[in-house]
Design an enzyme around this catalytic site. Sequence first.
Site, PDB file in Angstrom:
ATOM      1  N   HIS A 248     -32.457 -25.866   1.214  1.00 52.57           N
ATOM      2  CA  HIS A 248     -32.598 -26.851   2.284  1.00 52.57           C
ATOM      3  C   HIS A 248     -33.439 -28.061   1.898  1.00 52.57           C
ATOM      4  O   HIS A 248     -33.549 -29.022   2.660  1.00 52.57           O
ATOM      5  CB  HIS A 248     -33.224 -26.151   3.504  1.00 52.57           C
ATOM      6  CG  HIS A 248     -32.994 -26.840   4.796  1.00 52.57           C
ATOM      7  ND1 HIS A 248     -34.029 -27.299   5.598  1.00 52.57           N
ATOM      8  CD2 HIS A 248     -31.853 -27.175   5.443  1.00 52.57           C
ATOM      9  CE1 HIS A 248     -33.532 -27.858   6.679  1.00 52.57           C
ATOM     10  NE2 HIS A 248     -32.216 -27.806   6.613  1.00 52.57           N
ATOM     11  N   LYS A 250     -34.853 -31.549   0.483  1.00 48.17           N
ATOM     12  CA  LYS A 250     -34.329 -32.906   0.313  1.00 48.17           C
ATOM     13  C   LYS A 250     -35.337 -33.686  -0.535  1.00 48.17           C
ATOM     14  O   LYS A 250     -36.389 -34.085  -0.042  1.00 48.17           O
ATOM     15  CB  LYS A 250     -34.143 -33.615   1.656  1.00 48.17           C
ATOM     16  CG  LYS A 250     -32.924 -33.139   2.454  1.00 48.17           C
ATOM     17  CD  LYS A 250     -33.285 -32.100   3.457  1.00 48.17           C
ATOM     18  CE  LYS A 250     -32.055 -31.740   4.307  1.00 48.17           C
ATOM     19  NZ  LYS A 250     -32.213 -30.446   4.978  1.00 48.17           N
ATOM     20  N   HIS A 479     -34.028 -35.592  13.271  1.00 49.80           N
ATOM     21  CA  HIS A 479     -33.739 -34.604  12.231  1.00 49.80           C
ATOM     22  C   HIS A 479     -34.971 -34.418  11.348  1.00 49.80           C
ATOM     23  O   HIS A 479     -35.006 -33.562  10.479  1.00 49.80           O
ATOM     24  CB  HIS A 479     -32.533 -35.040  11.389  1.00 49.80           C
ATOM     25  CG  HIS A 479     -32.004 -33.969  10.492  1.00 49.80           C
ATOM     26  ND1 HIS A 479     -32.262 -33.928   9.133  1.00 49.80           N
ATOM     27  CD2 HIS A 479     -31.249 -32.872  10.758  1.00 49.80           C
ATOM     28  CE1 HIS A 479     -31.677 -32.874   8.599  1.00 49.80           C
ATOM     29  NE2 HIS A 479     -31.061 -32.205   9.556  1.00 49.80           N
TER      30      HIS A 479
END
Length: 580
Positions: A248, A250, A479
Amino acid sequence: MKECPYGEKCYRKNPIHFGEFSHAHLDAIYAKGNESGDYEIPANYSSEMIHTQLKLLEKLFPKQATNKEQEAHSSSSKPAVTAPVASGSSSSGSLDTNPSGSSASGPAASQDTSNLAKKQKLNAKNIRDYIPVVIEKGGMAKKLERAAPYNMFLTAITDSKPTHSEPLSITLQEILDESLGEIESTVQINFMVDIGWLLGHYYFAGILDKPLLLLYGDESPELLSIGKFKQQVTAIRVKMPTPFATSHTKMMFLGYSDGSMRVVISTANLYEDDWHNRTQGLWISPKLPALPVDADTGAGESLTGFKQDLMLYLVEYKISQLQPWIARIRNSDFSAINVFFLGSVPGGHREGSVRGHPWGHARLASLLAKHAAPIDDRIPVVCQSSSIGSLGANVQAWIQQDFVNSLKKDSTPVGKLRQMPPFKMIYPSYGNVAGSHDGMLGGGCLPYGKNTNDKQPWLKDYLQQWKSSDRFRSRAMPHIKSYTRFNLEDQSVYWFVLTSANLSKAAWGCFNKNSNIQPCLRIANYEAGVLFLPRFVTGEDTFPLGNNRDGVPAFPLPYDVPLTPYAPDDKPFLMDYLQG
């Protein structure tokens, strides 16, 4: 409506995508289905994926709509511009690849390799046809300099014009801006990647021909063989130990021609929706110069140990293609970095004698206990994320016993009787999403479901609405993921975490409690974030909140304070509202 360039190979489950692109194979199945939602799905398709996509069509294009409306969705022949192409440019190359990587056969494949390619070439010139928010090139270095000492940005929001000029708003093109350095190679570690969209950005940044190492988490048909068409791209799917675990993280590494590099830690996936009308957060490191060849082994470390922690994290992937970058990091000067690297990696982890706990919420606890100024127990732990995991039957089960128990730590001497601080969770309400720039589709980045919510009704008592009027983002659904403690009375922030990690056991870890052995923290996901601690960033015990203090800029919280609790008739937004 534009035809999705991936056709039958489309794996997307995002409602915004289906509102913008048509899919002839889905439209044909949808048209033949009955009003009860029963469909005949051909055996050559993934039944589960197609069914999910059809549910999105039901929401977007209800059956009671006229046949003309549905036909308009299916018959539009204008293909999407996945990525622009310029002929005769050494820095561009060709992007007209068959996304599936299979040999072209039949009408659909023919369209992928001919019509789409032609359309791409016709639309190669104008960056504004491809990227909605375009900032003048050459100014990013000064913007980053003015963002000190925090270097934390939010992504620009397409439909919120004030964010286009806000000093702490940023676009992907700015991250690739030449004023930060001449890029010679990059690494992208991310969960969801639209390679056509990403390479389009690389094209406009003039770095399409530069080596790109891409580590991704979500299954992506077009990435399986992208290297055959784009030899400068090495795409590797991160292998996970369990089916429910997620890669997950980034994160970006930018390598420059002068030997220096830069680290970017983000909350945004690499596809258009995440950089459109969603609130995302990014931390951008200073430029990290190469160390002299004869430098000591431990040279170039920051006071926060960022370099060592980052290298230890990257080693956990066990991917040989990362080795040159681990070596580059080892040989770079990270001393200008003022934040801590905070990671999660899959597996069971115990406390070590040197670093303490290495990963997850236990690592955060170790750092807070060592470096955070004493905090009154009445100060809440404020969490904010775009999804929520299964947290247990009550607030004590994991939130208090594990998570808040870690996040309450500070440098107060051991022995003082402490209380459990209040817990607050910012998560968009149904009303927040309904009033967003994209209406109900704005909830496409909020995958919290009814099944999980029904098992934890107690959570509503702790929920806070998404409000961000000070940052012009109340209508841009978050987000971003963040965790902090702040005191409104004295306008102070004690610490702040920006991370890819949602509020879940999978992301942060859960202790396996056994009285006979040292507790083991079990983590499912790869996650990455940064911890801002005042003593390392500003030299003070706290960050200013709201206004500058003695020349120190206020910490740029992504949301409004004081927080706004849910009203009695409020309810959290659930993904089921979009899926029917």
